[in-house]
Motif scaffolding. Structure first.
Motif, PDB file in Angstrom:
ATOM      1  N   LEU A  82      -3.517  -2.557  -2.075  1.00  0.00           N
ATOM      2  CA  LEU A  82      -3.338  -3.787  -2.842  1.00  0.00           C
ATOM      3  C   LEU A  82      -3.967  -5.182  -1.717  1.00  0.00           C
ATOM      4  O   LEU A  82      -4.524  -5.628  -1.728  1.00  0.00           O
ATOM      5  N   SER A  83      -3.339  -5.194  -0.572  1.00  0.00           N
ATOM      6  CA  SER A  83      -3.389  -6.059  -0.309  1.00  0.00           C
ATOM      7  C   SER A  83      -5.236  -6.216   1.124  1.00  0.00           C
ATOM      8  O   SER A  83      -5.490  -7.116   0.808  1.00  0.00           O
ATOM      9  N   SER A  84      -5.433  -4.964   0.975  1.00  0.00           N
ATOM     10  CA  SER A  84      -7.188  -4.972   1.095  1.00  0.00           C
ATOM     11  C   SER A  84      -7.804  -5.411  -0.213  1.00  0.00           C
ATOM     12  O   SER A  84      -9.411  -5.910   0.051  1.00  0.00           O
ATOM     13  N   LEU A  85      -7.447  -4.571  -0.779  1.00  0.00           N
ATOM     14  CA  LEU A  85      -7.998  -5.806  -2.418  1.00  0.00           C
ATOM     15  C   LEU A  85      -7.817  -7.296  -2.724  1.00  0.00           C
ATOM     16  O   LEU A  85      -9.314  -7.241  -3.293  1.00  0.00           O
ATOM     17  N   VAL A  86      -6.701  -7.945  -2.217  1.00  0.00           N
ATOM     18  CA  VAL A  86      -6.939  -9.082  -3.023  1.00  0.00           C
ATOM     19  C   VAL A  86      -7.210 -10.108  -1.976  1.00  0.00           C
ATOM     20  O   VAL A  86      -7.784 -11.285  -1.715  1.00  0.00           O
ATOM     21  N   GLY A  87      -6.975  -9.298  -0.496  1.00  0.00           N
ATOM     22  CA  GLY A  87      -8.474 -10.252   0.487  1.00  0.00           C
ATOM     23  C   GLY A  87      -7.680 -11.237   0.976  1.00  0.00           C
ATOM     24  O   GLY A  87      -5.430 -11.625   0.739  1.00  0.00           O
ATOM     25  N   ALA A  88      -7.582 -11.811   2.549  1.00  0.00           N
ATOM     26  CA  ALA A  88      -6.905 -12.470   3.069  1.00  0.00           C
ATOM     27  C   ALA A  88      -6.192 -13.834   1.818  1.00  0.00           C
ATOM     28  O   ALA A  88      -5.697 -14.420   2.621  1.00  0.00           O
ATOM     29  N   GLN A  89      -7.538 -14.121   0.940  1.00  0.00           N
ATOM     30  CA  GLN A  89      -6.683 -15.349   0.293  1.00  0.00           C
ATOM     31  C   GLN A  89      -5.613 -14.840  -0.850  1.00  0.00           C
ATOM     32  O   GLN A  89      -5.228 -15.827  -1.753  1.00  0.00           O
ATOM     33  N   GLY A  90      -5.821 -13.622  -1.499  1.00  0.00           N
ATOM     34  CA  GLY A  90      -4.495 -13.458  -2.200  1.00  0.00           C
ATOM     35  C   GLY A  90      -2.860 -12.692  -1.174  1.00  0.00           C
ATOM     36  O   GLY A  90      -2.920 -12.755  -0.038  1.00  0.00           O
ATOM     37  N   TYR A  91      -2.354 -12.178  -1.923  1.00  0.00           N
ATOM     38  CA  TYR A  91      -0.446 -12.375  -1.523  1.00  0.00           C
ATOM     39  C   TYR A  91      -0.428 -10.775  -2.774  1.00  0.00           C
ATOM     40  O   TYR A  91      -0.500 -10.779  -3.811  1.00  0.00           O
ATOM     41  N   VAL A  92       0.344  -9.838  -1.714  1.00  0.00           N
ATOM     42  CA  VAL A  92       1.086  -8.434  -2.822  1.00  0.00           C
ATOM     43  C   VAL A  92       2.326  -8.826  -1.974  1.00  0.00           C
ATOM     44  O   VAL A  92       3.081  -8.666  -1.379  1.00  0.00           O
ATOM     45  N   VAL A  93       3.176  -8.530  -3.162  1.00  0.00           N
ATOM     46  CA  VAL A  93       4.860  -8.422  -2.941  1.00  0.00           C
ATOM     47  C   VAL A  93       4.898  -7.168  -3.353  1.00  0.00           C
ATOM     48  O   VAL A  93       4.643  -6.858  -4.894  1.00  0.00           O
ATOM     49  N   GLY A  94       5.752  -6.224  -2.999  1.00  0.00           N
ATOM     50  CA  GLY A  94       6.494  -5.022  -3.619  1.00  0.00           C
ATOM     51  C   GLY A  94       8.210  -5.495  -3.513  1.00  0.00           C
ATOM     52  O   GLY A  94       8.891  -5.748  -2.826  1.00  0.00           O
TER      53      GLY A  94
END
Length: 360
Positions: A82-94
């Protein structure tokens, strides 16, 4: 019932060291992996991949720039994809309650930041229970565009609480996209006491009727079935215990309701003809809305009833579609295929993967 949280923590923190330690196929996805996901997987550290326990693919379209939460993120495989898919402008919390799993995930944050070419990390991992998301002061309600989960909700002893927490954390119009294990009948209480069956995602298998009633009760739209895959037990001893119970991996999408500009949907009460008009990255040719409705880019308009039109309009996908409201019942297509599509979309209880209504 035994202490489910402690049993699950022990199973995934102590007993299981890698995917091959699983005793059944319940936590092993058999779904076809798209080529763009395979390319990302090549960059995921082998130790993270080796500790993956999931039953489906939880990567919905149009994630770039999104803020995403992964419930039960484990060692972090899906978070890093998901980190790769959201890109640098996105954010992922696990979020995960098993410290041993989070230790692995945290150890490779820098590794994946470099692998994806980001200047700074766009992920974080938090220790916590998925029934208590709003208790975490580090996470705000109404703050996530998408929440995903891969074969984890079944492990919770309070699934209604999970749905309520997910609803609280999503932004209006946000999407809950998750794969999990479903049973074709209620799992007997004696089997629900079995720690191994809990850990293998079978004792806590979800009943579809419970999912639908629970989702609607907290304010979600009706769950949309996206994909199903049969689950093989492949363990003689456990199969004898389970008897004739059939298990299936099902992927659903649910949307958090939000108000829609009346000027855009005032005529949607009879539904609309919908066209996939502007392509989404990685979905340049088609977009699968549910198990029976797939839109071809610039293809023939497909009829969606009012409920499905509302879901699509409130979602982040809305701008990629053209809506032509039906103003006369005579305009509604009457082909066998269209009728079948609407029945499958609206009467989720008719699907073959789960408990019949009233049995759970």
């Amino acid at each position: 019932m035994t202490n489910v949280h402690e049993d699950v923590q022990n199973y995934y923190g102590q007993q299981l060291q890698q995917t091959t330690d699983l005793k059944t196929d319940a936590c092993c996805s058999k779904a076809d992996v798209p080529s763009f996901i395979k390319d990302i997987l090549k960059k995921i550290h082998p130790e993270v991949v080796a500790k993956y326990y999931g039953c489906g693919l939880v990567f919905p379209p149009k994630l770039e720039g999104c803020r995403v939460l992964d419930l039960g993120s484990g060692a972090g495989r899906d978070v890093y994809i998901l980190s790769s898919l959201v890109g640098a402008q996105g954010y992922v919390v696990g979020v995960d309650m098993t410290k041993e799993q989070l230790d692995v995930a945290n150890r490779f944050i820098d590794y994946h930041t470099k692998a994806f070419g980001f200047e700074k990390a766009n992920v974080e991992f938090r220790l916590g229970k998925i029934e208590q998301l709003t208790d975490d002061s580090g996470m705000k309600t109404n703050s996530f565009d998408v929440i995903v989960s891969n074969c984890v909700v079944n492990l919770s002893p309070d699934k209604k609480k999970v749905l309520q927490q997910v609803y609280e954390m999503l932004k209006p119009g946000g999407e809950f996209y998750f794969s999990d294990v479903y049973a074709d009948r209620p799992v007997p209480e004696d089997l629900r006491q079995n720690k191994i069956l809990w850990g293998e995602c079978l004792s806590g298998a979800i009943c579809e009727s419970d999912l639908i009633s629970g989702a609607l009760a907290v304010g979600f739209t009706r769950p949309i079935l996206v994909a199903t895959d049969p689950i093989g037990i492949n363990n003689v001893e456990l199969q004898k215990l389970l008897g004739d119970i059939k298990f299936t991996s099902c992927t659903y999408r649910l949307f958090k309701s939000k108000s829609i500009d009346k000027s855009t949907n005032s005529d949607d009460k009879l539904g609309a003809l919908v066209t996939y008009q502007t392509s989404i990255v990685h979905y340049e040719n088609e977009f699968q809305f549910n198990e029976s409705i797939t839109f071809k880019l610039h293809g023939e308009p497909q009829y969606l009833n009012a409920e499905l039109v509302k879901m699509l309009r409130m979602s982040r996908y809305s701008d990629n579609f053209k809506f032509e409201p039906i103003t006369d019942e005579k305009q509604i297509p009457n082909t066998t295929n269209q009728v079948s599509n609407q029945q499958k979309s609206n009467d989720q209880s008719s699907s073959s993967c789960c408990c019949r209504p009233g049995t759970c």
